[in-house]
Design a protein around this motif. Structure first.
Motif, PDB file in Angstrom:
ATOM      1  N   LEU A  12     -16.659 -17.977 -23.132  1.00 47.99           N
ATOM      2  CA  LEU A  12     -16.590 -19.222 -22.361  1.00 47.99           C
ATOM      3  C   LEU A  12     -15.224 -19.289 -21.688  1.00 47.99           C
ATOM      4  O   LEU A  12     -14.195 -19.269 -22.367  1.00 47.99           O
ATOM      5  N   ILE A  13     -15.219 -19.369 -20.373  1.00 47.89           N
ATOM      6  CA  ILE A  13     -13.980 -19.284 -19.606  1.00 47.89           C
ATOM      7  C   ILE A  13     -13.576 -20.658 -19.076  1.00 47.89           C
ATOM      8  O   ILE A  13     -14.386 -21.353 -18.457  1.00 47.89           O
ATOM      9  N   LEU A  14     -12.330 -21.023 -19.309  1.00 46.87           N
ATOM     10  CA  LEU A  14     -11.736 -22.239 -18.749  1.00 46.87           C
ATOM     11  C   LEU A  14     -10.997 -21.814 -17.483  1.00 46.87           C
ATOM     12  O   LEU A  14     -10.046 -21.048 -17.534  1.00 46.87           O
ATOM     13  N   LEU A  15     -11.446 -22.300 -16.317  1.00 46.36           N
ATOM     14  CA  LEU A  15     -10.867 -21.880 -15.045  1.00 46.36           C
ATOM     15  C   LEU A  15      -9.568 -22.607 -14.715  1.00 46.36           C
ATOM     16  O   LEU A  15      -8.692 -22.044 -14.066  1.00 46.36           O
ATOM     17  N   ALA A  16      -9.445 -23.872 -15.137  1.00 46.56           N
ATOM     18  CA  ALA A  16      -8.233 -24.655 -14.901  1.00 46.56           C
ATOM     19  C   ALA A  16      -8.050 -25.612 -16.075  1.00 46.56           C
ATOM     20  O   ALA A  16      -9.035 -26.081 -16.649  1.00 46.56           O
ATOM     21  N   PRO A  17      -6.820 -25.908 -16.466  1.00 43.41           N
ATOM     22  CA  PRO A  17      -6.576 -26.726 -17.661  1.00 43.41           C
ATOM     23  C   PRO A  17      -7.216 -28.112 -17.622  1.00 43.41           C
ATOM     24  O   PRO A  17      -7.579 -28.656 -18.656  1.00 43.41           O
ATOM     25  N   ASP A  19     -10.110 -28.860 -16.226  1.00 42.58           N
ATOM     26  CA  ASP A  19     -11.576 -28.780 -16.164  1.00 42.58           C
ATOM     27  C   ASP A  19     -12.225 -29.357 -17.417  1.00 42.58           C
ATOM     28  O   ASP A  19     -11.689 -29.215 -18.523  1.00 42.58           O
ATOM     29  N   ASN A  20     -13.381 -29.990 -17.225  1.00 42.52           N
ATOM     30  CA  ASN A  20     -14.162 -30.468 -18.379  1.00 42.52           C
ATOM     31  C   ASN A  20     -15.441 -29.663 -18.537  1.00 42.52           C
ATOM     32  O   ASN A  20     -16.357 -30.068 -19.240  1.00 42.52           O
ATOM     33  N   CYS A  21     -15.484 -28.490 -17.875  1.00 34.35           N
ATOM     34  CA  CYS A  21     -16.583 -27.552 -18.092  1.00 34.35           C
ATOM     35  C   CYS A  21     -15.993 -26.163 -18.300  1.00 34.35           C
ATOM     36  O   CYS A  21     -14.865 -25.884 -17.908  1.00 34.35           O
ATOM     37  N   LEU A  22     -16.772 -25.341 -18.952  1.00 34.54           N
ATOM     38  CA  LEU A  22     -16.427 -23.942 -19.181  1.00 34.54           C
ATOM     39  C   LEU A  22     -17.499 -23.102 -18.504  1.00 34.54           C
ATOM     40  O   LEU A  22     -18.630 -23.557 -18.317  1.00 34.54           O
ATOM     41  N   ILE A  23     -17.180 -21.856 -18.170  1.00 28.71           N
ATOM     42  CA  ILE A  23     -18.123 -20.972 -17.496  1.00 28.71           C
ATOM     43  C   ILE A  23     -18.535 -19.868 -18.468  1.00 28.71           C
ATOM     44  O   ILE A  23     -17.688 -19.225 -19.100  1.00 28.71           O
ATOM     45  N   ALA A  24     -19.847 -19.637 -18.564  1.00 21.03           N
ATOM     46  CA  ALA A  24     -20.367 -18.594 -19.454  1.00 21.03           C
ATOM     47  C   ALA A  24     -20.094 -17.225 -18.849  1.00 21.03           C
ATOM     48  O   ALA A  24     -20.538 -16.926 -17.744  1.00 21.03           O
ATOM     49  N   HIS A  51     -23.156 -19.861 -15.665  1.00 19.70           N
ATOM     50  CA  HIS A  51     -23.499 -21.284 -15.692  1.00 19.70           C
ATOM     51  C   HIS A  51     -22.422 -22.076 -16.430  1.00 19.70           C
ATOM     52  O   HIS A  51     -21.631 -21.537 -17.184  1.00 19.70           O
ATOM     53  N   LYS A  52     -22.441 -23.378 -16.199  1.00 20.82           N
ATOM     54  CA  LYS A  52     -21.436 -24.277 -16.767  1.00 20.82           C
ATOM     55  C   LYS A  52     -21.891 -24.851 -18.108  1.00 20.82           C
ATOM     56  O   LYS A  52     -23.064 -25.104 -18.314  1.00 20.82           O
ATOM     57  N   VAL A  53     -20.910 -25.083 -18.972  1.00 21.77           N
ATOM     58  CA  VAL A  53     -21.105 -25.665 -20.294  1.00 21.77           C
ATOM     59  C   VAL A  53     -20.101 -26.811 -20.426  1.00 21.77           C
ATOM     60  O   VAL A  53     -18.936 -26.671 -20.018  1.00 21.77           O
ATOM     61  N   ALA A  54     -20.530 -27.928 -20.992  1.00 24.57           N
ATOM     62  CA  ALA A  54     -19.621 -29.061 -21.181  1.00 24.57           C
ATOM     63  C   ALA A  54     -18.519 -28.697 -22.175  1.00 24.57           C
ATOM     64  O   ALA A  54     -18.798 -28.283 -23.297  1.00 24.57           O
ATOM     65  N   ARG A  55     -17.277 -28.859 -21.753  1.00 31.02           N
ATOM     66  CA  ARG A  55     -16.119 -28.578 -22.609  1.00 31.02           C
ATOM     67  C   ARG A  55     -15.998 -29.627 -23.708  1.00 31.02           C
ATOM     68  O   ARG A  55     -15.551 -29.344 -24.815  1.00 31.02           O
ATOM     69  N   ARG A  66     -14.305 -28.465 -11.925  1.00 31.63           N
ATOM     70  CA  ARG A  66     -14.320 -27.000 -12.013  1.00 31.63           C
ATOM     71  C   ARG A  66     -13.220 -26.518 -11.082  1.00 31.63           C
ATOM     72  O   ARG A  66     -13.136 -26.969  -9.945  1.00 31.63           O
ATOM     73  N   TYR A  67     -12.369 -25.621 -11.543  1.00 30.63           N
ATOM     74  CA  TYR A  67     -11.170 -25.200 -10.805  1.00 30.63           C
ATOM     75  C   TYR A  67     -10.307 -26.407 -10.457  1.00 30.63           C
ATOM     76  O   TYR A  67      -9.632 -26.440  -9.439  1.00 30.63           O
ATOM     77  N   GLY A  68     -10.374 -27.454 -11.269  1.00 27.18           N
ATOM     78  CA  GLY A  68      -9.590 -28.657 -11.049  1.00 27.18           C
ATOM     79  C   GLY A  68     -10.120 -29.559  -9.958  1.00 27.18           C
ATOM     80  O   GLY A  68      -9.519 -30.577  -9.660  1.00 27.18           O
TER      81      GLY A  68
END
Length: 110
Positions: A12-17, A19-24, A51-55, A66-68
């Motif tokens: 699960l990738i956090l693109l920007a600090p 963000d409230n979603c993570l990317i699979a 796809h996105k996942v709720a952080r 996403r990406y801030g």
């Protein structure tokens, strides 16, 4: 990397600090358990690659970042680890064209 930060599954990738979603970064199967910021979450549905996942939990109408950048808002409450997609996420982008009857695209002639 802050070694004191709560652990999140490497898939699960956090693109920007902010963000409230993570990317699979991989396909995550329904029923699989992942860790999100130190909390173990069992996935209710399969999450496809990219796809996105709720952080964290999101309230109805809360903006999704996403990406801030704001990409939309949720149309229902969303739990941490839940799939964010068209079933619960509405875009906040304005359409650039329409498919309504009576509106026809006419290409510009050179």
């Amino acid at each position: 990397m802050n070694s004191n930060a709560p652990h999140t599954d490497a898939r699960l990738i956090l693109l920007a600090p902010e963000d409230n979603c993570l990317i699979a970064a991989a396909r995550l199967a329904q029923g699989e358990t992942v860790e999100i910021e130190g909390e173990r979450v069992t996935l209710a549905k399969t999450i496809e690659l990219g796809h996105k996942v709720a952080r964290h939990s999101l309230a109805k109408d809360e903006k999704v970042l996403r990406y801030g950048a704001r990409i939309g808002h949720v149309n229902e409450p969303v739990a941490r680890g839940e799939h964010l997609h068209t079933h619960n996420l509405e875009s906040d982008y304005l359409p650039t064209y329409t498919h309504d009857a009576g509106h026809e695209f006419v290409p510009h002639k050179s």
